[in-house]
Design a protein around this motif. Sequence first.
Motif, mmCIF file in Angstrom:
data_model
loop_
_atom_site.group_PDB
_atom_site.id
_atom_site.type_symbol
_atom_site.label_atom_id
_atom_site.label_comp_id
_atom_site.label_asym_id
_atom_site.label_seq_id
_atom_site.Cartn_x
_atom_site.Cartn_y
_atom_site.Cartn_z
ATOM 1 N N UNK A 11 -53.112 -39.365 -17.582
ATOM 2 C CA UNK A 11 -54.280 -39.180 -18.459
ATOM 3 C C UNK A 11 -55.201 -38.107 -17.888
ATOM 4 N N UNK A 12 -55.432 -38.132 -16.575
ATOM 5 C CA UNK A 12 -56.293 -37.116 -15.953
ATOM 6 C C UNK A 12 -55.696 -35.722 -16.101
ATOM 7 N N UNK A 13 -54.393 -35.614 -15.936
ATOM 8 C CA UNK A 13 -53.741 -34.318 -16.084
ATOM 9 C C UNK A 13 -53.860 -33.815 -17.523
ATOM 10 N N UNK A 14 -53.696 -34.716 -18.492
ATOM 11 C CA UNK A 14 -53.794 -34.320 -19.896
ATOM 12 C C UNK A 14 -55.208 -33.870 -20.247
ATOM 13 N N UNK A 15 -56.216 -34.602 -19.766
ATOM 14 C CA UNK A 15 -57.608 -34.238 -20.055
ATOM 15 C C UNK A 15 -57.964 -32.882 -19.463
ATOM 16 N N UNK A 16 -57.425 -32.561 -18.295
ATOM 17 C CA UNK A 16 -57.722 -31.286 -17.634
ATOM 18 C C UNK A 16 -56.734 -30.186 -18.018
ATOM 19 N N UNK A 17 -55.728 -30.525 -18.838
ATOM 20 C CA UNK A 17 -54.680 -29.576 -19.241
ATOM 21 C C UNK A 17 -53.994 -28.971 -18.017
ATOM 22 N N UNK A 18 -53.622 -29.840 -17.084
ATOM 23 C CA UNK A 18 -52.919 -29.434 -15.868
ATOM 24 C C UNK A 18 -51.501 -29.978 -15.921
ATOM 25 N N UNK A 19 -50.531 -29.118 -15.649
ATOM 26 C CA UNK A 19 -49.145 -29.594 -15.564
ATOM 27 C C UNK A 19 -48.973 -30.402 -14.288
#
Length: 479
Positions: A268-276
Amino acid sequence: MSIAPAELTDRLGRWSAGRGPLYLLLAAQLRRLIDEGELPPGTALPPDRAFASALAVGRGTVVAAYEQLRVECRIIRRQGSGTRVAGPSRPEPRPTTGSPVFLHLLEPQDDDVILLACAAPASPPPILLSAYERALSQLATITSDIGYHPSGLWQLRRAVADHYTHRGLPTDPDQVLITNGGQQALSLLARAFVEPGGTVVVEAPTYPGALEAFREQTASLQTLPVGLDGFESAARAARGPDLAYLVSTHHNPTGAVLPSLLRRRLAVAAAHADVLLIDDEVLAHLAFPGQRIPPPVAAFGATVVSVGSLSKSVWGGLRIGWIRAARRVIDRLARLRAVHDLGGNLPAQLAAAYLLPRLEGLCQDIAADRQTRHDHLRAELARRLPQWQAPPVTGGQTLWVRLPHGDGDSFSQTALRHGVAVLPGSGLDASGGSKEFIRIHFLATPDTLSEAVHRLTTAWHAYGDGHDGGAPAPRSMAI
């Protein structure tokens, strides 16, 4: 041996022609000269100011580049004695285990050395021979296929997609790219998504091959504890990371398994920050009997990239890996892969397509034997080296062993002189930590593991007595 500032500057060539901070570009070129042997171990590097003057840069650039290489254990800096390339200044009777560690492990070793450093099956299983026999019969029927499949053989992509769907992660074949092993998968991801000087968040410690792939792109490595504790804050930073890398299941080297709740939080954190977020699942299928494995991290977020391979579960010589990701990611990687490699080995891919549906059963068949060897190695360590801390794991292939004193780098040299290759922890830790650790695998037979611990005990006594440069003790068993 020393090298003059002007000579080193000439050897660097057009080191500043790339993109990114100058210190990372300088560190990358120096790293290449060290790794390729142009700057041998023990070479004295120029002082900061003299080197900066020759390069026409500020002293801070040289200091930062040297510090980067010091953290990677490629150079040694001591007050009053200057800066030197790490390693012995004169030939040793046996090869060293210096950086880059994952490359050294692939080189042939003396026949009498027990290899507890590189963890992989020692021989192909019988089912692999059956898979190749089937593949060869299929090749005989091909009449209209030139054999170039840059994204991978469709039959194998379908098998990988079905493999993830069965694990609760619905996947289409066009979300899969086949690679020549997991290492090529990591290299492609680094080339595609890491900007020069960009940041990659990694665990400390972690798989050394991943660190090398990111460093090759002059990445700045930001370390977090195992499980990427604190990733939410790192992902929300003003200039967020280009990538994050995680080994969620049977972590290399600690053996940890990330719980489902933490997997969801990271995704979820990766998706919110748009980080692969790369989830390295090469070891995911190597659980001991009765152990339940949580769903893939990618099941909780669309920006998670799964990397897999058959090298640990089947055999390292079967160079089959894959990337499972969103279509846009796979499309970008496929274009990049085609520039470097028009396609993988077709017989191997046909064999892998036969193996994938049988992978779970194959791993279950060997799980009890691997646990027996794990338990045997821990028992031998507890009996002969009770001061060492070797926590149990629930799967995987390695133990993360903490030494009571000294450091893994120097002890690994002592162990090698006594006939055992172990992996020092510093090479797996981009923060410069884990110096008191070594990594050893438990894949060998019980008799070989017993002999290895016997030799490690002899080496430890020599190391503790300060006699680590002496001749090895007599061997009680030929390996």
